[in-house]
Design a protein around this motif. Structure first.
Motif, PDB file in Angstrom:
ATOM      1  N   ASN A  78       2.217   1.687  -3.636  1.00 36.09           N
ATOM      2  CA  ASN A  78       1.114   2.130  -4.506  1.00 36.09           C
ATOM      3  C   ASN A  78       0.695   3.557  -4.192  1.00 36.09           C
ATOM      4  N   GLY A  79       0.661   3.903  -2.923  1.00 38.07           N
ATOM      5  CA  GLY A  79       0.302   5.271  -2.533  1.00 38.07           C
ATOM      6  C   GLY A  79       1.316   6.289  -3.014  1.00 38.07           C
TER       7      GLY A  79
ATOM      8  N   ARG B 237      -3.724   7.127  -0.209  1.00 36.32           N
ATOM      9  CA  ARG B 237      -5.080   6.633  -0.486  1.00 36.32           C
ATOM     10  C   ARG B 237      -5.892   7.679  -1.255  1.00 36.32           C
TER      11      ARG B 237
ATOM     12  N   MET C  45       0.183   7.473   4.491  1.00 34.54           N
ATOM     13  CA  MET C  45      -0.765   6.430   4.073  1.00 34.54           C
ATOM     14  C   MET C  45      -2.070   7.056   3.585  1.00 34.54           C
TER      15      MET C  45
ATOM     16  N   GLU D 224       0.821  -1.212   0.000  1.00 35.64           N
ATOM     17  CA  GLU D 224       0.000   0.000   0.000  1.00 35.64           C
ATOM     18  C   GLU D 224       0.854   1.261   0.000  1.00 35.64           C
ATOM     19  N   ARG D 225       1.989   1.224   0.676  1.00 41.67           N
ATOM     20  CA  ARG D 225       2.858   2.407   0.695  1.00 41.67           C
ATOM     21  C   ARG D 225       3.434   2.690  -0.700  1.00 41.67           C
TER      22      ARG D 225
END
Length: 194
Positions: A100-101, A173, A169, A97-98
């Protein structure tokens, strides 16, 4: 038991109770003759003809709480961070997620900047050479994000003040949502957003 005996001796030996016993017809037996036992006193019950023997050893008085040194609590240790490839890149791991963010933040800002300067939409940018820049940026940011994680450095340990790991984060998002919304709006509209 010893505490109760001492408390009763104090109550019955007080002058207020002594004066009261003189005025009333009640008289209390003298309790002062009851021996005081320390907390660690040992009683021995003899059986048969044996006689009770008292220990001649001195009784040990436990130290008070002010005499006992308080132990210092151990320093909390940071939890061990797994540096295995599968753990770092797991679905709930620290990397996906990091990364991709971070890519979404760069992509959203770059897409808006190119759209404002050239007037090209997201799909036009990708078809005219933007995919090469996207792959190069993805590789660079992925390696830059994975190297500290494989060394055991957590993102939380490096976050201070306004630049916390939670803020990054949430920004990532929102950037992911913004990039998808920008592409969807341009697809529906059939023209650049700006």
């Amino acid at each position: 038991m010893a505490f109760t005996s001492a408390a009763l001796q104090t109550i019955f030996a007080s002058p207020a109770l002594a004066s009261r016993t003189r005025t009333t017809s009640y008289s209390f037996p003298r309790i002062a003759s009851v021996p005081r036992l320390s907390r660690n006193a040992v009683r021995c019950m003899a059986t048969g003809d044996e006689k009770t023997e008292q220990s001649s050893e001195p009784t040990v008085v436990p130290p008070t709480t002010s005499q006992i040194p308080t132990p210092t609590p151990p320093k909390p240790q940071a939890p061990k961070v797994s540096t295995k490839f599968g753990d770092v890149l797991a679905f709930s791991g620290p990397a996906p997620e990091r990364i991709n963010g971070r890519l979404a933040m760069v992509g959203f800002v770059a897409a808006l900047a190119v759209e404002l300067s050239r007037g090209q939409g997201v799909f036009t940018q990708i078809s005219e050479g933007g995919s090469t820049w996207f792959v190069a940026t993805s590789v660079l940011f992925t390696l830059a994000s994975l190297i500290p994680l494989f060394k055991g450095v957590t993102v939380e340990s490096k976050s201070k003040g306004l630049m916390t790991s939670d803020a990054e984060m949430w920004n990532g998002r929102f950037a992911m949502l913004g990039l998808v919304a920008l592409a969807f709006t341009e697809y529906v509209k059939g023209a650049p957003f700006v």
